[in-house]
Design an enzyme around this catalytic site. Structure first.
Site, PDB file in Angstrom:
ATOM      1  N   SER A 122       0.812  -1.210   0.000  1.00 34.68           N
ATOM      2  CA  SER A 122       0.000   0.000   0.000  1.00 34.68           C
ATOM      3  C   SER A 122       0.847   1.261   0.000  1.00 34.68           C
ATOM      4  O   SER A 122       0.394   2.308  -0.473  1.00 34.68           O
ATOM      5  CB  SER A 122      -0.950   0.007   1.200  1.00 34.68           C
ATOM      6  OG  SER A 122      -0.233  -0.179   2.384  1.00 34.68           O
ATOM      7  N   HIS A 143      -1.927  -2.695  -6.649  1.00 37.40           N
ATOM      8  CA  HIS A 143      -2.490  -2.308  -5.354  1.00 37.40           C
ATOM      9  C   HIS A 143      -4.016  -2.401  -5.418  1.00 37.40           C
ATOM     10  O   HIS A 143      -4.682  -1.514  -5.949  1.00 37.40           O
ATOM     11  CB  HIS A 143      -2.025  -0.877  -5.018  1.00 37.40           C
ATOM     12  CG  HIS A 143      -2.512  -0.384  -3.708  1.00 37.40           C
ATOM     13  ND1 HIS A 143      -2.715   0.943  -3.448  1.00 37.40           N
ATOM     14  CD2 HIS A 143      -2.838  -1.044  -2.553  1.00 37.40           C
ATOM     15  CE1 HIS A 143      -3.140   1.087  -2.210  1.00 37.40           C
ATOM     16  NE2 HIS A 143      -3.234  -0.097  -1.649  1.00 37.40           N
ATOM     17  N   GLU A 155      -4.576   0.004  -8.514  1.00 38.78           N
ATOM     18  CA  GLU A 155      -3.519   0.948  -8.835  1.00 38.78           C
ATOM     19  C   GLU A 155      -2.332   0.154  -9.396  1.00 38.78           C
ATOM     20  O   GLU A 155      -1.899  -0.811  -8.763  1.00 38.78           O
ATOM     21  CB  GLU A 155      -3.143   1.614  -7.516  1.00 38.78           C
ATOM     22  CG  GLU A 155      -2.310   2.818  -7.555  1.00 38.78           C
ATOM     23  CD  GLU A 155      -2.534   3.643  -6.272  1.00 38.78           C
ATOM     24  OE1 GLU A 155      -2.822   4.829  -6.402  1.00 38.78           O
ATOM     25  OE2 GLU A 155      -2.423   3.105  -5.152  1.00 38.78           O
ATOM     26  N   ASN A 193      -3.255   6.098  -1.242  1.00 38.95           N
ATOM     27  CA  ASN A 193      -2.919   6.266   0.172  1.00 38.95           C
ATOM     28  C   ASN A 193      -2.216   7.586   0.471  1.00 38.95           C
ATOM     29  O   ASN A 193      -2.292   8.089   1.585  1.00 38.95           O
ATOM     30  CB  ASN A 193      -2.091   5.080   0.670  1.00 38.95           C
ATOM     31  CG  ASN A 193      -2.982   3.880   0.905  1.00 38.95           C
ATOM     32  OD1 ASN A 193      -4.159   4.037   1.245  1.00 38.95           O
ATOM     33  ND2 ASN A 193      -2.465   2.686   0.693  1.00 38.95           N
TER      34      ASN A 193
HETATM   35  N1  3HC Z   1     -16.611  -9.637  -0.022  1.00 41.67           N
HETATM   36  C1  3HC Z   1     -15.998  -9.176   1.064  1.00 41.67           C
HETATM   37  N2  3HC Z   1     -16.486  -8.179   1.834  1.00 41.67           N
HETATM   38  C2  3HC Z   1     -17.648  -7.604   1.441  1.00 41.67           C
HETATM   39  C3  3HC Z   1     -18.343  -8.048   0.303  1.00 41.67           C
HETATM   40  C4  3HC Z   1     -17.780  -9.107  -0.434  1.00 41.67           C
HETATM   41  N3  3HC Z   1     -18.361  -9.635  -1.503  1.00 41.67           N
HETATM   42  N4  3HC Z   1     -19.455  -7.298   0.178  1.00 41.67           N
HETATM   43  C5  3HC Z   1     -19.461  -6.419   1.196  1.00 41.67           C
HETATM   44  N5  3HC Z   1     -18.352  -6.564   1.950  1.00 41.67           N
HETATM   45  C6  3HC Z   1     -18.139  -6.027   3.286  1.00 41.67           C
HETATM   46  C7  3HC Z   1     -18.062  -4.692   3.864  1.00 41.67           C
HETATM   47  O1  3HC Z   1     -16.812  -4.250   4.156  1.00 41.67           O
HETATM   48  C8  3HC Z   1     -18.853  -4.850   5.176  1.00 41.67           C
HETATM   49  O2  3HC Z   1     -18.352  -5.760   6.136  1.00 41.67           O
HETATM   50  P1  3HC Z   1     -19.208  -6.565   7.301  1.00 41.67           P
HETATM   51  O3  3HC Z   1     -20.618  -6.787   6.908  1.00 41.67           O
HETATM   52  O4  3HC Z   1     -18.491  -7.875   7.418  1.00 41.67           O
HETATM   53  O5  3HC Z   1     -19.136  -5.734   8.539  1.00 41.67           O
HETATM   54  C9  3HC Z   1     -20.004  -5.410   4.647  1.00 41.67           C
HETATM   55  O6  3HC Z   1     -19.418  -6.347   3.754  1.00 41.67           O
HETATM   56  C10 3HC Z   1     -20.984  -4.427   4.178  1.00 41.67           C
HETATM   57  O7  3HC Z   1     -21.675  -5.057   3.260  1.00 41.67           O
HETATM   58  P2  3HC Z   1     -22.898  -4.325   2.550  1.00 41.67           P
HETATM   59  O8  3HC Z   1     -23.307  -5.227   1.450  1.00 41.67           O
HETATM   60  O9  3HC Z   1     -23.900  -3.955   3.584  1.00 41.67           O
HETATM   61  O10 3HC Z   1     -22.186  -2.990   2.104  1.00 41.67           O
HETATM   62  P3  3HC Z   1     -22.263  -2.201   0.779  1.00 41.67           P
HETATM   63  O11 3HC Z   1     -22.450  -3.102  -0.366  1.00 41.67           O
HETATM   64  O12 3HC Z   1     -23.232  -1.103   0.991  1.00 41.67           O
HETATM   65  O13 3HC Z   1     -20.789  -1.546   0.644  1.00 41.67           O
HETATM   66  C11 3HC Z   1     -18.519  -1.146   0.881  1.00 41.67           C
HETATM   67  C12 3HC Z   1     -19.736  -1.883   1.432  1.00 41.67           C
HETATM   68  C13 3HC Z   1     -18.271  -1.573  -0.588  1.00 41.67           C
HETATM   69  C14 3HC Z   1     -17.321  -1.567   1.721  1.00 41.67           C
HETATM   70  C15 3HC Z   1     -18.765   0.412   0.884  1.00 41.67           C
HETATM   71  O14 3HC Z   1     -19.123   0.813   2.168  1.00 41.67           O
HETATM   72  C16 3HC Z   1     -17.544   1.176   0.452  1.00 41.67           C
HETATM   73  O15 3HC Z   1     -17.265   1.338  -0.711  1.00 41.67           O
HETATM   74  N6  3HC Z   1     -16.771   1.686   1.443  1.00 41.67           N
HETATM   75  C17 3HC Z   1     -15.483   2.352   1.168  1.00 41.67           C
HETATM   76  C18 3HC Z   1     -14.444   1.292   0.997  1.00 41.67           C
HETATM   77  C19 3HC Z   1     -13.112   1.868   0.568  1.00 41.67           C
HETATM   78  O16 3HC Z   1     -12.906   3.060   0.424  1.00 41.67           O
HETATM   79  N7  3HC Z   1     -12.153   0.963   0.350  1.00 41.67           N
HETATM   80  C20 3HC Z   1     -10.801   1.352  -0.026  1.00 41.67           C
HETATM   81  C21 3HC Z   1     -10.001   1.577   1.189  1.00 41.67           C
HETATM   82  S1  3HC Z   1      -8.339   2.060   0.800  1.00 41.67           S
HETATM   83  C22 3HC Z   1      -7.540   0.633   0.482  1.00 41.67           C
HETATM   84  O17 3HC Z   1      -8.091  -0.452   0.496  1.00 41.67           O
HETATM   85  C23 3HC Z   1      -6.080   0.750   0.217  1.00 41.67           C
HETATM   86  C24 3HC Z   1      -5.264   0.062   1.303  1.00 41.67           C
HETATM   87  O18 3HC Z   1      -3.920   0.075   0.901  1.00 41.67           O
HETATM   88  C25 3HC Z   1      -5.389   0.737   2.652  1.00 41.67           C
END
Ligand code: 3HC
Length: 286
Positions: A122, A143, A155, A193
């Site tokens: 990352s 990434h 990325e 990031n």
């Molecule tokens: N597989 C795995 N996890 C899943 C999934 C799947 N098929 N579908 C949903 N999720 C996860 C969610 O994280 C969350 O976890 P939980 O239920 O176990 O607590 C849950 O499942 C939510 O599910 P929902 O179906 O209710 O959620 P949505 O479909 O509305 O969206 C989301 C969930 C896509 C995570 C949305 O909230 C989102 O886009 N959030 C922002 C995520 C983001 O910005 N990610 C990038 C972060 S930066 C990064 O990754 C870089 C690294 O280097 C740090």
């Protein structure tokens, strides 16, 4: 190596990112070998894949037959030598340069000379990771975003010695597993990031300094700027230890404007790492 030559994909690390990458590669039709250092981590990776595939079937994004076929294409192992026939390997181990270099050194010895080695790092330098191999031209950053099966973007990061052919293959592979890509140079934090971590840290500081309650900060940013999660909720989702590691690398490389928030360090020291431990800025049912 061309996209058409890739049949088997190796994934090193069966944690959050590794199991997600294994899942999307298998769903796209690749045979996948997913490796972690202990059987318990491999099993936990398969459990996460099963939950994720079930969720996609419930949402009617995959049929049960497609999910079953994807699951059947993933082989688990604790032996890195089982990646010897992989045409492309994606490394997704812990964000520690020493650990990543050791994995890349071993992969360089294990895999055929044409195999492309990708890192899901990352914030760490692709060039420094690649420097321990005899194939720095075949090392690229891929990434993925968390959660990998849901997020649409990858990325593609160019190290100092990454060849044009390897970059093109990295982009083509990411697209083949259903993602859209953007390019970034090998500079700390790349695009996402570098911009996301200060945003999260500013959210933590705003909370710590009493600008608003945590839920109001998250509501402010979700309602005010149309992002799916506010900074505190997103930090919990990513994992506070991951956020702190990335923030510290950016701080080290880019100076004071990237200083991690004090409260973030305190939460990590207390073992409250977000959703995965049941508490971060919020509490979660486990
Ligand atoms: N597989 C795995 N996890 C899943 C999934 C799947 N098929 N579908 C949903 N999720 C996860 C969610 O994280 C969350 O976890 P939980 O239920 O176990 O607590 C849950 O499942 C939510 O599910 P929902 O179906 O209710 O959620 P949505 O479909 O509305 O969206 C989301 C969930 C896509 C995570 C949305 O909230 C989102 O886009 N959030 C922002 C995520 C983001 O910005 N990610 C990038 C972060 S930066 C990064 O990754 C870089 C690294 O280097 C740090």
């Amino acid at each position: 190596m061309q996209l058409e030559d890739i049949g088997t994909v190796g994934v090193v690390g069966a944690g959050t990112m590794g199991n997600g990458i294994a899942q999307v590669a298998a769903t796209a039709g690749y045979d996948v070998v997913m490796r972690d250092v202990e059987q318990q981590f491999v099993s936990a990776g398969f459990d996460a894949i099963d939950r994720s595939l079930d969720r996609l079937v419930r949402k009617e994004e995959l049929t049960q037959a497609e999910a079953d076929r994807a699951r059947g294409r993933i082989e688990g192992t604790t032996d890195l030598a089982d990646l010897r026939d992989a045409h492309l390997v994606v490394e997704a181990v812990t964000e520690d340069m020493g650990v990543k270099q050791s994995v890349f050194g071993d992969l360089d010895d294990t895999c055929g000379p044409e195999t492309v080695l990708a890192t899901n790092t990352s914030t760490l330098s692709i060039t420094t990771i690649a420097s321990v191999t005899d194939r720095p031209d075949r090392v690229v950053g891929l990434h993925f975003m968390n959660p990998v099966p849901v997020m649409k973007g990858v990325e593609v990061v160019e190290g100092e010695k990454t060849s044009e052919e390897t970059l093109a293959l990295g982009r083509a592979f990411a697209q083949a597993v259903g993602k859209e890509t953007w390019d970034a140079d090998d500079k700390p934090g790349f695009v996402v990031n570098r911009i996301l971590m200060p945003w999260i840290n500013e959210g933590v500081r705003a909370y710590d300094e009493g600008i608003a309650g945590k839920a109001d900060i998250d509501r402010g940013m979700t309602l005010g700027t149309n992002v799916p999660m506010g900074p505190l909720e997103l930090a919990d989702h990513i994992g506070l230890d991951v956020v702190l590691d990335a923030s510290e690398t950016l701080h080290e490389e880019l100076g004071d404007r990237y200083q991690p928030a004090y409260l973030l360090k305190r939460k990590v020291a207390a073992g409250d790492l977000g959703k995965k431990t049941g508490a971060g800025f919020y509490e979660y049912e486990r």
